[in-house]
Write a protein that holds these residues in place. Structure first.
Motif, PDB file in Angstrom:
ATOM      1  N   VAL A  10      52.776  38.183  50.869  1.00 42.07           N
ATOM      2  CA  VAL A  10      51.795  38.694  51.826  1.00 42.07           C
ATOM      3  C   VAL A  10      50.291  38.668  50.685  1.00 42.07           C
ATOM      4  O   VAL A  10      49.355  38.029  50.712  1.00 42.07           O
ATOM      5  N   GLU A  11      51.020  39.755  49.452  1.00 45.05           N
ATOM      6  CA  GLU A  11      49.994  40.089  48.599  1.00 45.05           C
ATOM      7  C   GLU A  11      49.915  38.709  47.503  1.00 45.05           C
ATOM      8  O   GLU A  11      48.192  38.168  47.722  1.00 45.05           O
ATOM      9  N   MET A  12      50.725  37.302  47.397  1.00 42.58           N
ATOM     10  CA  MET A  12      50.087  36.482  47.298  1.00 42.58           C
ATOM     11  C   MET A  12      49.041  35.696  47.836  1.00 42.58           C
ATOM     12  O   MET A  12      48.251  35.513  46.988  1.00 42.58           O
ATOM     13  N   ALA A  13      49.363  35.284  48.634  1.00 44.17           N
ATOM     14  CA  ALA A  13      48.451  35.273  49.981  1.00 44.17           C
ATOM     15  C   ALA A  13      47.115  35.981  49.872  1.00 44.17           C
ATOM     16  O   ALA A  13      46.298  34.832  49.792  1.00 44.17           O
ATOM     17  N   LEU A  14      46.369  36.415  50.087  1.00 45.89           N
ATOM     18  CA  LEU A  14      45.565  37.502  49.676  1.00 45.89           C
ATOM     19  C   LEU A  14      45.006  37.193  48.769  1.00 45.89           C
ATOM     20  O   LEU A  14      43.432  36.550  48.599  1.00 45.89           O
ATOM     21  N   ARG A  15      45.809  37.213  47.607  1.00 44.19           N
ATOM     22  CA  ARG A  15      44.725  36.751  46.293  1.00 44.19           C
ATOM     23  C   ARG A  15      44.569  35.809  45.757  1.00 44.19           C
ATOM     24  O   ARG A  15      43.545  35.188  45.640  1.00 44.19           O
TER      25      ARG A  15
ATOM     26  N   ALA B 210      52.679  50.780  56.453  1.00 43.13           N
ATOM     27  CA  ALA B 210      53.621  50.861  55.284  1.00 43.13           C
ATOM     28  C   ALA B 210      53.047  49.691  54.517  1.00 43.13           C
ATOM     29  O   ALA B 210      52.403  49.298  53.269  1.00 43.13           O
ATOM     30  N   LEU B 211      53.079  48.882  55.103  1.00 46.71           N
ATOM     31  CA  LEU B 211      53.084  47.322  54.317  1.00 46.71           C
ATOM     32  C   LEU B 211      51.162  47.275  53.642  1.00 46.71           C
ATOM     33  O   LEU B 211      51.127  47.088  52.836  1.00 46.71           O
TER      34      LEU B 211
ATOM     35  N   GLU C 290      47.052  50.048  47.567  1.00 42.97           N
ATOM     36  CA  GLU C 290      47.350  51.071  46.709  1.00 42.97           C
ATOM     37  C   GLU C 290      47.518  49.819  44.780  1.00 42.97           C
ATOM     38  O   GLU C 290      47.030  50.417  43.582  1.00 42.97           O
ATOM     39  N   ARG C 291      47.926  48.296  45.919  1.00 43.43           N
ATOM     40  CA  ARG C 291      48.409  47.907  44.275  1.00 43.43           C
ATOM     41  C   ARG C 291      47.211  46.818  44.311  1.00 43.43           C
ATOM     42  O   ARG C 291      46.876  45.693  43.648  1.00 43.43           O
ATOM     43  N   ASN C 292      45.968  47.089  44.615  1.00 44.67           N
ATOM     44  CA  ASN C 292      44.372  46.378  45.064  1.00 44.67           C
ATOM     45  C   ASN C 292      44.574  45.064  45.306  1.00 44.67           C
ATOM     46  O   ASN C 292      43.297  45.371  44.696  1.00 44.67           O
TER      47      ASN C 292
ATOM     48  N   GLN D 227      40.455  54.883  58.342  1.00 38.90           N
ATOM     49  CA  GLN D 227      40.406  56.029  56.931  1.00 38.90           C
ATOM     50  C   GLN D 227      40.933  54.913  56.150  1.00 38.90           C
ATOM     51  O   GLN D 227      40.397  55.302  54.814  1.00 38.90           O
ATOM     52  N   MET D 228      41.692  54.063  56.144  1.00 33.07           N
ATOM     53  CA  MET D 228      42.068  53.374  55.169  1.00 33.07           C
ATOM     54  C   MET D 228      40.564  52.192  53.928  1.00 33.07           C
ATOM     55  O   MET D 228      41.202  51.572  53.155  1.00 33.07           O
ATOM     56  N   GLY D 229      39.666  52.111  55.126  1.00 30.29           N
ATOM     57  CA  GLY D 229      38.961  51.121  54.807  1.00 30.29           C
ATOM     58  C   GLY D 229      38.769  49.893  54.675  1.00 30.29           C
ATOM     59  O   GLY D 229      38.255  48.689  54.888  1.00 30.29           O
ATOM     60  N   LEU D 230      39.924  49.476  56.018  1.00 28.18           N
ATOM     61  CA  LEU D 230      39.505  48.209  56.167  1.00 28.18           C
ATOM     62  C   LEU D 230      38.826  48.197  57.953  1.00 28.18           C
ATOM     63  O   LEU D 230      38.660  48.878  58.741  1.00 28.18           O
TER      64      LEU D 230
END
Ligand code: XIL
Length: 378
Positions: free
Chosen positions: A197-202, A236-237, A243-245, A277-280
């Motif tokens: 998920v993180e890889m795709a977003l980056r 949680a995801l 957290e990992r920006n 609140q998470m800024g999303l």
């Protein structure tokens, strides 16, 4: 990168061609829900309304095209931007069906959002075995797909569902499940691990820093233990990603509602508040409403129940700050709720879960949406 700033970029794009006034609207005031347009009524309140569109009907069915011209300020291709459509064979891209939608939207000044860069369905047959060939290979395939698709649509699609439906359904749920892990077990997860998920977003952010990046999910709206658990898993995801920006701007809430399940505003509103609140930013991306065999026989009663649920859901989301709403199609005529055996009613009746019926008559759901967009005063 400030995701709040990016999240605000989209509404700044204005419609260059006004939404068509339907014939009915002649002489009717814009404020009256009868005879106006959902896109216009929404826009008056700073809300964007749109719908999933199928290019083949847009081209072939004037009534279909007229309804989209009237009501939809925003379009999302129902099929044409999925992997199976865009890359039917490895390295052979077919953007013609997507381009037809983009051209139609461009001519009318409509926005288009993209759906979806990573999903475990609508995969061309070659993709799953290719992903299974190893991590480096899978990463290369995703990168190549994004290279081509994001550059092709760069000037027109400003908003993408980067990952669709990543969360596993809770065990024992009444929807197909994928074990008890937080993430759904998919060919993408198996090839790339939970970091996919993180890889795709980056990858998406790297290719176009101005895109609004969205994670889109279903089964998180209603007041059931399964939905509560799925909301917990999604939060949680998201927390881990932020957290990992990880670059992420918004969450898409599909909104495939079912009348058989309870909807209670409070837990849904609390969930939306947490996301904000998470800024999303939060979008409702695929609203439609399913009945079951227990639905009343009387058509008016069925339509009233659907309208009531649509109003409760949309007005709760509006109150919590959601400003973008899409229905998954506009009429029952082409709806996946009617066409797809897995979701169709089993008793011979057709679902009536969208604003128009199969002969393009506006239903109480259309009026319920109009009323919600007008702040309950329509
Ligand atoms: C559905 C389309 O409506 C169908 O026409 C297609 O055959 C399958 O996909 N969640 C999603 C959408 O994210 O992409 C799905 O769309 C509906 C459920």
């Amino acid at each position: 990168m400030d995701r709040r700033r990016l999240g605000l970029a989209l509404p700044a794009l204005l419609l260059s061609t006004p939404l068509a006034r339907p014939a009915l609207a002649q002489g009717a005031s814009l404020g009256s829900s009868l005879g106006s347009s959902l896109g216009l009524l929404a826009r008056e309140r700073g809300i964007t309304f749109g719908a999933a569109v199928q290019g083949r009907f847009l081209a072939a069915d004037p009534a279909y095209a007229a309804a989209f011209a009237t009501d939809a300020a925003l379009l999302v291709p129902e099929w044409e931007a999925k992997w199976a459509a865009l890359q039917p064979e490895e390295g052979r891209f077919d953007t013609a069906p997507l381009d037809a939608i983009l051209a139609w939207a461009r001519q009318r000044g409509r926005l288009v959002r993209g759906h979806a860069l990573v999903w475990h369905e609508a995969m061309p047959p070659w993709l799953e075995p290719a992903l299974a060939e190893g991590r480096a290979r899978a990463e290369g395939l995703l990168a190549a797909h994004m290279d081509r698709v994001l550059s092709h649509a760069r000037n027109q699609i400003r908003d993408w569902d980067v990952v669709n439906e990543p969360i596993a359904n809770p065990a024992g749920s009444d929807v197909p499940q994928a074990g008890d892990a937080m993430l759904r077990d998919t060919p993408w997860l198996r090839a790339l691990g939970p970091g996919y998920v993180e890889m795709a977003l980056r990858m998406a952010r790297q290719r176009d820093p101005t895109l609004r990046l969205v994670i889109n999910e279903y089964g998180i709206e209603e007041d059931t233990p399964d939905a509560a658990e799925k909301r917990r898993r999604l939060l949680a995801l998201l927390r881990g990603l932020l957290e990992r920006n990880t670059p992420l701007d918004a969450v898409g809430i599909q909104g495939h509602l079912q009348l058989v399940r309870p909807f209670t505003p409070a837990p849904f509103a609390a969930f939306l508040a947490e996301l904000r609140q998470m800024g999303l930013a939060v979008l409702v991306t695929e609203l439609d409403i399913r009945e079951t065999a227990q639905a009343p026989q009387d058509m008016a009663a069925r339509d009233a129940l659907v309208a009531e649920r649509a109003y409760a859901f949309v007005s709760t989301a509006l109150e919590a700050g959601v400003r973008t709403f899409l229905t998954w199609g506009l009429s029952d005529r082409e709806s996946w709720l009617v066409k797809e055996p897995a979701v169709a009613l089993k008793d011979g009746r057709a679902h009536r879960g969208l604003p128009y019926d199969e002969s393009w008559q506006r239903k109480p759901m259309w009026t319920a949406l109009a009323r919600a967009f007008q702040g309950g005063n329509g």
